[in-house]
Write an enzyme that holds these catalytic residues in place. Structure first.
Site, PDB file in Angstrom:
ATOM      1  N   ASP A  42     -56.893  -2.522 -11.238  1.00  0.00           N
ATOM      2  CA  ASP A  42     -56.561  -3.213 -10.101  1.00  0.00           C
ATOM      3  C   ASP A  42     -55.199  -2.879  -9.374  1.00  0.00           C
ATOM      4  O   ASP A  42     -55.102  -2.585  -8.215  1.00  0.00           O
ATOM      5  CB  ASP A  42     -56.480  -4.648 -10.285  1.00  0.00           C
ATOM      6  N   CYS A  73     -63.887  -1.617 -13.208  1.00  0.00           N
ATOM      7  CA  CYS A  73     -64.890  -2.419 -13.023  1.00  0.00           C
ATOM      8  C   CYS A  73     -66.046  -1.891 -11.825  1.00  0.00           C
ATOM      9  O   CYS A  73     -65.287  -1.686 -10.602  1.00  0.00           O
ATOM     10  CB  CYS A  73     -64.560  -4.048 -12.639  1.00  0.00           C
ATOM     11  N   GLU A 105     -54.093 -14.791 -12.124  1.00  0.00           N
ATOM     12  CA  GLU A 105     -55.599 -15.054 -11.574  1.00  0.00           C
ATOM     13  C   GLU A 105     -56.209 -15.978 -12.535  1.00  0.00           C
ATOM     14  O   GLU A 105     -56.078 -15.931 -13.451  1.00  0.00           O
ATOM     15  CB  GLU A 105     -56.382 -13.724 -11.808  1.00  0.00           C
ATOM     16  N   SER A 137     -60.003 -13.578  -9.105  1.00  0.00           N
ATOM     17  CA  SER A 137     -60.037 -12.274  -9.146  1.00  0.00           C
ATOM     18  C   SER A 137     -61.240 -11.938  -8.042  1.00  0.00           C
ATOM     19  O   SER A 137     -61.749 -12.960  -7.397  1.00  0.00           O
ATOM     20  CB  SER A 137     -60.648 -12.059 -10.333  1.00  0.00           C
TER      21      SER A 137
HETATM   22 FE1  FES Z   1     -59.533  -2.838 -14.727  1.00  0.00          FE
HETATM   23 FE2  FES Z   1     -61.531  -4.266 -13.636  1.00  0.00          FE
HETATM   24  S1  FES Z   1     -60.997  -2.426 -12.803  1.00  0.00           S
HETATM   25  S2  FES Z   1     -59.993  -4.711 -15.359  1.00  0.00           S
END
Ligand code: FES
Length: 579
Positions: free
Chosen positions: A142, A215, A468, A493
């Site tokens: 992120d 993710c 978060e 998040s």
């Molecule tokens: Fe790394 Fe979600 S992109 S924890």
């Protein structure tokens, strides 16, 4: 920002355009013989290469213990190979990074947002100190993306970003259903309320992440990657090309050609990071149903590039742009599914044609966004991942900027349309997420009464690090507590869904009104009028604030203490150089 000495653009050497405008200050002549000796030791082969070849920093946000980042060193090696084939020198280096999913504990998460600024600091430091002529950054998780782009805005040397790509979807044989990282949190909540067994949960945990990649839903990493592609800062398709695909390695090889074009045309990050490209970033974030963390990061990048994007710009864009992408966490599909139907180039082609995305912005290919995607396949009319404009998931944007006597400086909510238009409930106040989790675990939240859970002292200074509240929101969803809303001066998040408001400014630690909210006060969250308010009069707020004393800062030494001391508010991106 600091202007570095460089050979003026357009200078020629032996009839050729000088591309090593920064490194040649140490690699030409005999002013810095020691530097040249060290560069020979590091791999430069001969004097011709020393004097003429551009030196390109290849910054991987690499470390092993996280799927989002575990493959980025290898991608960097491929980038270096491409640079060498194209007559340049690639110098690989790393930055630190953290995995948002692994920082999940309340302590670890405090280091997440500040990692963005350390990533920016470290790339800026290496690029400027080592006289790199250009930079290719390879982020994954992120905070990596905004960190890399903030560094580009600071050193302002020809640069591009290669997103590490998304993970494949997982599958639980036991539950007989596709799963992903957020399934773990929701399965945990379901287990706490007796809906799943520990064996079910173990199976979900083991199979959620089947390999490398960030993710795979429209969480923060993919939100930032798609937005930065819309700004022209990546090669076409970077944000949707899966992490472990041959196409990702081809993109790494192609980066060298692009960086050469940028050097030859002297196209720098600040030529690409503009008001117009931010407009594209905000539009694509709404279209894709992206994470609210985008607000924080776009504001931080804008500040770093000396632009004047404000929190209110997001509301302006949200008022006119629909949500079209049916992607997780609130939708059905993953980024890998979008890649299968043409990926982001097909989406941009569609949106440029619809007049929603500005195709005239310049990109890292040296061409416009429109030129980049015109030969891309179009979205198949039969697909249902990106809805047509005539049938949006939500007619206006899902990101709302709320203000009111609980958040005079602004707050950010993600409204998918499934929550209802407003929520009114009695406040239940917790100083920190751990207190709320303990309360949830004791089953203290009763489902029949509308309750607004307030988690405070979790802002940039108070957290510190604006952690978060992922665990809370996922546990709430897993426990199926539908009559609760969550408000916080921390973050939540991209994996969150439900009636949730974060980024409340001013934060509690800075004496914002959230600090004097009491159990039983009635809180209204209204996504139509964009209000976040409590039924407490101005007089009463002043009286309570007079009695309020700022608690001691939680950390006195080390990186978090420095961060808490320097950090600005979330409505200005929580940056450390707001001077
Ligand atoms: Fe790394 Fe979600 S992109 S924890």
């Amino acid at each position: 920002f600091l202007e570095f000495r460089s050979v003026p653009y357009g200078t020629k050497r032996d009839g050729e355009l000088v591309l090593n405008r920064y490194s040649s200050l140490v690699t030409n002549g005999y002013e810095f013989p020691g530097a040249q000796a060290m560069l020979y030791a590091a791999g430069i082969k001969n004097q011709e290469d020393m004097r003429t070849k551009p030196q390109v920093g290849v910054a991987s946000v690499w470390w092993e213990g996280n799927p989002c980042n575990m493959h980025l060193l290898d991608l960097g090696k491929t980038v270096k190979e491409g640079l060498e084939k194209n007559g340049m020198i690639g110098w690989q280096f790393n930055t630190i990074g953290v995995s948002d999913a692994i920082t999940m504990s309340n302590q670890g998460m405090r280091f997440s947002l500040q990692s963005r600024d350390i990533i920016a600091d470290s790339i800026e430091t290496t690029t400027c100190a080592q006289h790199h002529d250009a930079n290719i950054s390879i982020p994954g998780c992120d905070k990596n993306m905004p960190g890399c782009i903030m560094a580009m805005a600071r050193h302002n040397r020809p640069s591009l970003m290669i997103y590490g790509g998304s993970i494949k979807g997982g599958y639980s044989e036991r539950l007989r259903q596709p799963i992903n990282i957020s399934s773990c949190f929701e399965a945990h909540g379901a287990m706490m309320y007796g809906k799943l067994t520990t064996d079910d949960l173990d199976d979900v945990i083991k199979n959620s992440c089947p390999g490398p990649g960030g993710c795979g839903g429209m969480y923060t990493a993919n939100t930032m990657a798609t937005a930065l592609e819309a700004m022209g800062l990546t090669l076409p398709g970077s944000s949707s090309t899966p992490a472990d695909s041959p196409a990702k390695y081809r993109e790494c090889l192609r980066a060298a050609e692009a960086i050469k074009v940028l050097l030859e045309k002297d196209i720098k990050p600040r030529d690409l990071i503009t008001r117009e490209s931010f407009e594209n970033a905000m539009v694509i974030t709404m279209i894709m149903g992206g994470s609210t963390n985008a607000v924080l990061h776009f504001l931080a990048i804008s500040h770093t590039a000396d632009l004047d994007l404000t929190i209110d710009d997001f509301q302006r864009v949200a008022d006119k742009i629909p949500v079209l992408a049916d992607l997780k966490p609130s939708g059905k599909y993953m980024m890998a599914d979008l890649a299968d139907i043409g990926g982001m180039p097909a989406v941009f082609k569609f949106l440029i044609h619809a007049g929603l995305i500005n195709g005239d912005i310049l990109t890292v290919t040296g061409k416009t966004l429109k030129e980049n995607v015109e030969s891309a396949p179009s979205l198949d009319p039969g697909q249902d991942i990106i809805r047509p404009l005539s049938n949006p998931i939500k007619a206006t944007g899902h990101i709302r900027i709320l203000k009111g006597n609980l958040a005079p400086g602004g707050a950010v909510a993600k409204i998918t349309g499934k929550e209802g238009k407003s929520f009114i409930g009695k406040a239940r106040v917790y100083n920190g997420e751990e207190a709320l989790i303990a309360s949830l675990e004791k089953g203290e939240i009763h489902p029949e009464e509308n309750t607004v859970l307030c988690v405070r002292y979790e802002g940039p200074k108070g957290g510190p690090g604006m952690p978060e509240q992922l665990k809370t929101s996922a546990v709430l969803m897993g426990a199926n507590l539908r009559n609760v809303a969550l408000i916080t001066d921390g973050r939540y998040s991209g994996a969150s869904h439900g009636f949730i408001v974060g980024h409340i400014v001013p934060e509690a630690q800075a004496g914002g009104p959230i600090a004097i909210l009491q159990d039983g006060d009635v809180v209204t969250i209204d996504s139509e009028t964009n209000q976040l308010s409590m039924n407490v009069s101005d007089k009463e707020i002043s009286a309570r604030l007079k009695k309020w004393k700022a608690p001691r800062m939680k950390v006195n030494r080390g990186t978090l203490a420095k961060y808490a001391y320097l950090v600005g508010d979330a409505s200005h991106g929580a940056v450390l150089d707001m001077f």
